[in-house]
Design an enzyme around this catalytic site. Structure first.
Site: not given
Length: 301
Positions: A54, A56, A75, A78, A95-96, A129-130, A133
């Protein structure tokens, strides 16, 4: 908040698939791999290691603490992305900051997208596909678009072709991810619409953005009422030399194309023109991830 609970339960159910040593999912061809690829899975934080490559290495502690507080209240909005190293062993892909902030408040689990061997095509199919929806909220669509850009390495133009949407539509969804997490949560829970979000994002000051959001909720303002509220908040801070006057001073060839720049980069691009014909284009970014997003768009141009 039933919606969030349902998602967490689903993530925990999928995580059970990854805890069976006799049927470990390691490639996109394995049994039940289609249930994991493209979906959110809740993983134990202790099963995830940071990427040693990484680039960073330093993180602002105050900003991390602020993110940790937000995660404690709302929560992880993402999910992070990890790649599978072995049985119940993963490595961070992105997402660190979310990972570190979750550790700060001693969370046991974190929502994650898992990359496994040979899943590139499967992941793309699952995400496209998602998106089709009908029950997705605007933030879910935004996250799917961002994943296709980040993980499949698509430009917004290529993404437009894949999902059959105008590039401006995609840009409008992606901009929603710049909203404060509180506002994103409000949109996911149905308190405000995408129209409200698109209006609120024009407020650059985060505190003012939240202030406007709270007024929208408290007074049940329509999108049109919200636009008026935002106009009042922004015009009160402007000097007599407004943006409109600045635009009028630009040459016609810039005025005709300035909105195209803003739509393409999903940012409030500033263009200045000087009397000798020279000029300057400024593209602001709000974070390291936003900078990388803009860089990818330039690389793919």
């Amino acid at each position: 908040m039933a919606k969030a609970t349902k998602k967490q339960a689903l993530g925990r159910g999928l995580s059970a698939l990854l805890k069976d040593p006799e049927n470990d999912i390691t490639t996109a061809q394995d049994k039940n791999a289609d249930k994991v690829v493209g979906n959110i899975v809740e993983l134990e934080l202790d099963s995830i290691e940071v990427n040693p490559f990484q680039p960073r290495t330093s993180f602002n502690e105050e900003a991390l603490q602020e993110l940790a507080t937000s995660i404690k209240e709302l929560g992880v909005i993402q999910p992070i992305t990890v790649r599978k190293l072995g049985f119940n062993s993963y490595q961070l892909v992105s997402g660190e900051r979310r990972y570190r902030a979750s550790k700060l408040i001693s969370l046991d689990r974190i929502p994650a997208y898992i990359r496994i061997a040979n899943d590139q095509e499967s992941l793309e199919m699952a995400l496209v596909e998602n998106i089709q929806r009908q029950d997705l909220d605007p933030i879910e669509i935004s996250l799917s678009y961002q994943r296709l850009i980040d993980e499949i390495n698509l430009t917004q133009e290529q993404l437009s072709d894949r999902v059959g949407k105008k590039r401006s539509t995609i840009s409008n969804y992606l901009r929603l991810l710049k909203l404060d997490p509180i506002i994103q949560t409000g949109m996911r829970d149905g308190f405000i619409s995408m129209g409200h979000g698109r209006t609120l994002i024009t407020i650059e000051d985060p505190a003012k953005q939240i202030e406007a959001y709270e007024e929208v909720i408290e007074k049940s303002l329509s999108v049109r009422d919200t636009e008026a509220l935002v106009r009042n908040m922004t015009t009160s801070k402007k000097s007599s030399s407004s943006t409109a006057n600045d635009r009028e001073s630009l040459p016609d060839y810039i005025i005709e194309n300035i909105d195209l720049f803003k739509s393409h980069f999903g940012a409030k691009v500033d263009i200045k023109s000087f009397s000798d014909g020279r000029g300057k284009i400024t593209i602001p970014f709000s974070s390291e991830e936003d900078f990388k997003r803009i860089k990818k768009m330039i690389d793919g141009a």
